[in-house]
Scaffold this active site. Structure first.
Site: not given
Ligand code: NAD
Length: 434
Positions: A204-205, A340, A285, A248, A344, A275
């Site tokens: 990916g990135i 998430y 949930n 990590v 971030k 990562a």
């Protein structure tokens, strides 16, 4: 990763149908190709009242292969120096560039002052106003043309040059409608073969970042979990770099990485914290596993690794630069991503906290916040949100991993030394959190 709708509307039939029905017609973006001439049409550099950078910017563009002609019939690049605007009446000067804007297909870059450096309230308001102008112009630009804003702090000439070169190139194809502040950092000369460590480099990135950093002369230490085995080895072979199998989140990871970089490479010049994982579900949930695992990989690991690298003698080369992969979902919030988005957004706080102490040591930390990027992660989304994610951006399409990697590659450059504590969105001017 395919965008079937985007491909269809570029066919003659698709183009006809989409224009009749008023549907989005995502433009084909022109990305960096080695040795390809980008300066296919001239550039114009226009100075509004009180402008100071016209000669410098024109010279840099000429050195980069552009013909600089303000009256050319078609322009590939338009740079406006608005740094001297101080009164509301001055803002009227922006109208004088409309004909040049109409003739530009490629890049528009507005250079402005840092409002916080101005004492006069009207001058400050006027310079802040340029922000709204740029963001709106980006929404009106056609054919894949991007419009961005660079704010120049006092004494930031070197970093301004680096920003002009990035924003006026094919490397910034998916960066649109974004402001960035360049400060007066002094670049430390680069080593002959600088070293970059990239976490999550197996795919990916992260793999695209490894490609770009290798292209710009780095030995890339490709870091990923042991299970990434052959994929990681393939990336490392491709970029003529090396591998380091490392989770990590492991207790010993910070020490292992710092020792590896200090003992084998005399320190890293660039560390990219890429990562990342998702465990999406609605907040009610989210269990402890889904919360803790996302926070551990995406936020706690970068915090712990950074702390150790800063403390461990020899782990960083002089002038080292950190880049963190945030996300526009962290800036805007996203349904089903409380864990998430928290992680971030946390990275944004981290680079802001690090900016000043790192600058005092001649180091820097910045974040890149990708929008919708065509990766296996977004390919797995349900069709409707996936299609929406692509089209709610001014460029009306998802970006590619290489777009994010080019932005990281720029922020990793030594001559971007004055760029510190910034968050650069690579999102095609997505409406999310804009
Ligand atoms: P990806 O899932 O394709 O790759 C992530 C890599 O990280 C994998 O190789 C994985 O093995 C590695 N990794 C995961 N946990 C690890 C750990 N504990 N230790 C070491 N390595 C680990 O992800 P991607 O789409 O390439 O995203 C890369 C980064 O960009 C992530 O931080 C992601 O949150 C961010 N991002 C991606 C998008 C997008 O649209 N894909 C958008 C915004 C932000």
């Amino acid at each position: 990763m395919s965008d079937p709708y985007g491909a269809f509307v570029r066919t003659p039939a698709g183009k006809f149908l989409a224009s009749r029905a008023g549907l989005p017609r995502p433009p084909r973006l022109r990305r960096y190709v080695a040795d390809e001439e980008w300066a296919f049409d001239p550039a114009a550099v226009l100075g509004l009242r009180g402008a100071v950078w016209v000669d410098d910017v024109s010279g840099w563009l000429r050195e980069g292969g552009f013909a600089v002609e303000r009256d050319a019939e078609r322009l590939s690049t338009l740079v406006l120096d608005a740094t001297g605007l101080r009164s509301v009446t001055d803002l009227g000067e922006l109208l004088t560039v409309s004909a040049s804007f109409r003739r530009t297909r490629g890049r528009v870059l507005v250079v402005a002052a840092v409002p916080g450096e101005l004492d006069d309230p009207e001058a400050r308001a006027v310079q802040q106003g340029v922000d709204g102008f740029v963001r709106s112009l980006a929404k009106e630009a056609r054919g894949g043309t991007t419009v961005n804003l660079v704010r120049v702090a006092a004494g930031a000439r070197t970093s301004l040059r680096s920003a002009v070169e990035f924003f006026c190139s094919t490397r910034s194809a998916f960066v649109d409608g974004q402001p960035i502040v360049v400060g007066p950092g002094v670049p430390v000369p680069s080593r002959e073969r600088p070293v970059a460590a990239v976490t999550g480099a197996a795919q990916g990135i992260g793999a695209a970042i490894a490609d770009v950093l290798a292209r710009t002369g780095h030995h890339v230490v490709c870091v990923d979990i042991a299970a990434s085995g052959e994929k990681l080895a393939a990336v490392a072979n491709r970029v003529k770099g090396s591998t380091l199998h490392l989770d990590v989140t492991a207790e010993t990871a910070p020490r292992t990485l710092a020792t590896h970089l200090a003992d084998r490479f005399d320190g890293a010049d660039v560390v990219v914290h890429n990562a990342g994982i998702t465990r999406d579900r609605s907040f009610v949930n989210v269990d402890e596993e889904a919360w803790n695992s996302v926070l551990a990989v995406n936020l706690l690991a970068p915090v712990r690794l950074t702390t150790e690298l800063l403390d461990h003698p020899g782990a960083l080369a002089p002038g080292a630069r950190f880049v963190y992969l945030s996300s526009i979902n962290g800036l805007a919030g996203a349904k089903g991503q409380t864990n998430y988005a928290t992680s971030k957004a946390g990275l944004v706080g981290l680079v802001q906290a690090l900016a000043e102490p790192l600058a005092q040591r001649g180091l820097a930390a910045n974040a890149v916040a990708p929008g919708f990027i065509e990766t296996p992660m977004t390919a797995a989304m349900p069709p409707v949100p996936r299609e929406l994610g692509r089209r709610i951006a001014s460029l009306q399409q998802g970006g590619l991993p290489i777009d994010v990697a080019e932005a990281v590659g720029w922020l990793a450059q030594r001559d971007a030394a004055g760029i510190d504590g910034q968050v650069l969105r690579v999102c095609g001017q997505s409406l999310l959190g804009a």
